[in-house]
Write a protein that holds these residues in place. Structure first.
Motif, PDB file in Angstrom:
ATOM      1  N   ARG A   1      -2.450   3.174   5.485  1.00  0.00           N
ATOM      2  CA  ARG A   1      -2.707   1.738   5.304  1.00  0.00           C
ATOM      3  C   ARG A   1      -1.537   1.093   4.569  1.00  0.00           C
ATOM      4  O   ARG A   1      -0.786   1.755   3.871  1.00  0.00           O
ATOM      5  CB  ARG A   1      -3.969   1.531   4.475  1.00  0.00           C
ATOM      6  N   THR A   2      -1.428  -0.214   4.712  1.00  0.00           N
ATOM      7  CA  THR A   2      -0.368  -0.911   3.994  1.00  0.00           C
ATOM      8  C   THR A   2      -0.863  -1.277   2.610  1.00  0.00           C
ATOM      9  O   THR A   2      -1.990  -1.728   2.442  1.00  0.00           O
ATOM     10  CB  THR A   2       0.021  -2.194   4.760  1.00  0.00           C
ATOM     11  N   GLY A   3      -0.012  -1.069   1.632  1.00  0.00           N
ATOM     12  CA  GLY A   3      -0.365  -1.442   0.266  1.00  0.00           C
ATOM     13  C   GLY A   3       0.733  -2.305  -0.328  1.00  0.00           C
ATOM     14  O   GLY A   3       1.836  -2.403   0.234  1.00  0.00           O
ATOM     15  N   ARG A   4       0.428  -2.939  -1.429  1.00  0.00           N
ATOM     16  CA  ARG A   4       1.421  -3.771  -2.098  1.00  0.00           C
ATOM     17  C   ARG A   4       1.536  -3.329  -3.550  1.00  0.00           C
ATOM     18  O   ARG A   4       0.518  -3.058  -4.193  1.00  0.00           O
ATOM     19  CB  ARG A   4       1.010  -5.246  -2.036  1.00  0.00           C
ATOM     20  N   ALA A   5       2.753  -3.236  -4.013  1.00  0.00           N
ATOM     21  CA  ALA A   5       2.978  -2.803  -5.395  1.00  0.00           C
ATOM     22  C   ALA A   5       3.961  -3.756  -6.053  1.00  0.00           C
ATOM     23  O   ALA A   5       5.116  -3.857  -5.624  1.00  0.00           O
ATOM     24  CB  ALA A   5       3.522  -1.381  -5.409  1.00  0.00           C
TER      25      ALA A   5
END
Ligand code: AMP
Length: 499
Positions: free
Chosen positions: A348-352
Motif C-alpha cells: 500500500r502507499t503510505g506517507r511519511a
C-alpha cells in the motif's frame, strides 16, 4: 514459489493458508530451507518482509519432534522490546495452531509468578526480552542447557539499546552446538562482527539492501522555524502547530507520530487531544498492561493517532497505516528507516512527513546519506507565516508549561535509557544531542493544500512561494554503543562464506 515447496508440514501449511498467505515472501523462500537443514542463518531483513514467519514456521516443525523438560526451554527467540516479543508470540500461536507446542513469553512489566509457572511445566519456545530472561535465569528458574535453536531478532536494535552485553551472556549460557538464526534490519560492520561471534558458517540472506526505504512511502520534510534560540526543546510549540495543520490537510486514516523524548510524547499527546484529534500515547515508561491495551485499541481503530517513542513502536505490525509523522527528526538515521517503514506496508502507499528545525539539518543529511537520496522538502503556507513567528499559536497554559519545563531541563530523555545507563556505568557517552544553532522564521501549511498535496520543494515554482533550502551541515550524529566496545567487535571481519 509455493509454500508447499518449502517442506513445511501439512499442519503448518494449513495454518499459513488460514492466515491468508498465498506465497512465501523472499526472506521466507530463502531462509526456510536453510533452517530445515540446521544451518545458522544471518539475515538482513527488515520488519514487514515476513521475517518472523521465516523462522517461526520451520521452528514449529522442528520442535514438533521432541518434548520440553521443566525449566529447560528447547528454543529461544530474543526480541529487543516487549511489544515485539508479544507480536512474535502471537505469530507463534497463529502458525502453530495445529501443533501442541508450548511457549512462554518472558517480558518485563508483567507478573513473574505466572511466567515461572509456565517455565516449570516446560516450554518448547521461549520468547523473551534479554533483561527478563537473565533475571529469571539469575533466580534459578531457568536453565539454557537444552536450547537447540536460538533466534536473535532485530540485532541492530539490540545494539542500539545497549542490550548486546545481555545477549552475549545469554549466548554464552546456551550449548555450543546449537542452531542460531540472526536477524537485523541493517548490517553495518559491528553487526556483522557480532554475527561472526555468534554464528557458525552461516547462510547469508539479504532480502533488501540495508537501510532502504520502501518505494511506496511518499516522504517529505518540512522545516519549522522558531524564535526560541539555541536551547534544547526549542520550537516545540511551532512544531505542534505545524503538525496540526499538516494532519488537518492530510487524509489520515491512522498515524504514528514519533517523538524522540518520552516527555514530549506526553505533551504532544495531550496537545492533540486538546485540539480535538483522537490520540493515544505509547512509550517505555508506561505500565506494560497499559501499553498492550493501548496498542490493541489502536490496532482496532479506536483512535486515529498514536504518539510514540521509538522503542515502543519499533517493528510494530499495524496493517494499513496511512501516515507516519516524525514530530522530531530521529538522531539516528536508522531510526528514520524503521519509523517510516511502519507505513506503506503490504504494497500500500503510505506517507511519511518529518518536521525539522533548522538545527536538525545535520540529522536530515545523515538520513539522506543512509537512504541514498534527499528527502523531498515541502513547505506549508498558512497562518504561521514568517511574519507571525513567535506567536504561532495560543497554546493553553499547561501545555506551554510542559514545554518550557522540557526546554528548561533540556534533558535527553530518550527511550534508549537502558543504553544510556549502561554507557554511564562504563563511563561511555550517549548520542550527541541535537545541535543548537540560530533560530529561523516559521511557515505554516498552505491553506488550500489537500491530502497528499504537499509538494516537493523543487525550486521557486508556484509563484515563487517554494524555496530551495540552503545546504545542510554535514555533521553526523553519534549512534551505537558509545564507548562500550565488546571484544568480539574488535576482531577483524571475515568475508562471508557460502556453502
Ligand atoms: P514481519 O516482517 O514478520 O513483521 O511480517 C510483516 C507482515 O507480513 C505480518 O503482518 C505478517 O502477517 C505478514 N506476512 C508474513 N508472511 C507473509 C506472506 N507469505 N504473505 C503475506 N503476508 C505475510
Amino acid at each position: 514459489m509455493k509454500f508447499s515447496e518449502l517442506e513445511l508440514s501439512e499442519d503448518v501449511l494449513r495454518a499459513v493458508t488460514e492466515a491468508g498467505y498465498s506465497e512465501p515472501t523472499p526472506v521466507q523462500e530463502q531462509a526456510i530451507p536453510y533452517v530445515f537443514m540446521g544451518r545458522d542463518v544471518l539475515a538482513c531483513a527488515q520488519t514487514g518482509t515476513g521475517k518472523t514467519a521465516s523462522f517461526t514456521l520451520p521452528m514449529i516443525d522442528i520442535l514438533a519432534a521432541g518434548r520440553a523438560k521443566a525449566r529447560m526451554p528447547r528454543s529461544i527467540i530474543l526480541e529487543p522490546t516487549r511489544e515485539l516479543a508479544a507480536q512474535v508470540a502471537e505469530n507463534f500461536d497463529t502458525y502453530g495452531k495445529y501443533h501442541k507446542l508450548t511457549k512462554a513469553l518472558l517480558i518485563g512489566g508483567v507478573s513473574m509468578d505466572d511466567q515461572i509457572k509456565v517455565l516449570d511445566r516446560g516450554v518448547d519456545v521461549l520468547i523473551a526480552t534479554p533483561g527478563r530472561l537473565l533475571d529469571l535465569f539469575g533466580r534459578g528458574r531457568l536453565l539454557l542447557n537444552d536450547v537447540k535453536i536460538l533466534v536473535i531478532d532485530e540485532t541492530d536494535r539490540m545494539l542500539d539499546m545497549g542490550f548486546i552485553p545481555d545477549v552475549e551472556r545469554i549466548v554464552s549460557l546456551t550449548p555450543k552446538i546449537r542452531q542460531t538464526l540472526f536477524f537485523s534490519a541493517t548490517m553495518p560492520p559491528e553487526i556483522r562482527r557480532l554475527g561472526e561471534a555468534f554464528l557458525m558458517n552461516p547462510k547469508e540472506i539479504h532480502v533488501s539492501p540495508p537501510a532502504t526505504t520502501a518505494v511506496n512511502v511518499i516522504q517529505g520534510v518540512i522545516t519549522i522555524r522558531h524564535n526560541d534560540g539555541p536551547r534544547p526543546g526549542g520550537g516545540q510549540k511551532e512544531k505542534r502547530h505545524a503538525l496540526r495543520q499538516l494532519i488537518s490537510h492530510e487524509n489520515v486514516k491512522n498515524a504514528l507520530v514519533f517523538c524522540n523524548r518520552k516527555r514530549d510524547v506526553g505533551v504532544l499527546h495531550r496537545s492533540l487531544n486538546r485540539h480535538g484529534f483522537n490520540a493515544a500515547q505509547l512509550h517505555g515508561d508506561m505500565v506494560q498492561s497499559v501499553r498492550m491495551e493501548t496498542l490493541a485499541a489502536f490496532k482496532r481503530g479506536e483512535m486515529k493517532f498514536l504518539v510514540c517513542s521509538d522503542v515502543a513502536a519499533r517493528g510494530l505490525d499495524i496493517q494499513d497505516m496511512s501516515h507516519v509523522f516524525n514530530f522530531d527528526v530521529p538522531t539516528s538515521p536508522e531510526d528514520y528507516v524503521h519509523r517510516i517503514g511502519r507505513t506503506g506496508r503490504a504494497g500500500r502507499t503510505g506517507r511519511a512527513y518529518t518536521l525539522a528545525l533548522p538545527e536538525d539539518a545535520k540529522y536530515i543529511q545523515a538520513i539522506a546519506r543512509l537512504i541514498g537520496k534527499e528527502i523531498p522538502r515541502i513547505t506549508l503556507d498558512g497562518d504561521s507565516a514568517p511574519e507571525s513567528r513567535g506567536k504561532a499559536e495560543s497554546e493553553s497554559e499547561s501545555e506551554s508549561e510542559s514545554e518550557s519545563e522540557s526546554g528548561k531541563k533540556g534533558e535527553e530523555e530518550r527511550e534508549h535509557a537502558p543504553a544510556r545507563r549502561r554507557r554511564r556505568r562504563s563511563g561511555g557517552r550517549g548520542r550527541k544531542a541535537a545541535g543548537d544553532t540560530k533560530a529561523d522564521a516559521g511557515r505554516g501549511p498552505r491553506p488550500n493544500e489537500k491530502p497528499g498535496e504537499a509538494k516537493p520543494e523543487a525550486g521557486p515554482t508556484d509563484g515563487g512561494r517554494r524555496r530551495q533550502k540552503p545546504a545542510e551541515s554535514a555533521d553526523k550524529p553519534v549512534v551505537g554503543m558509545g564507548d562500550h566496545v565488546p571484544a568480539f567487535m574488535q576482531r577483524p571481519v571475515k568475508p562471508p562464506t557460502e556453502r
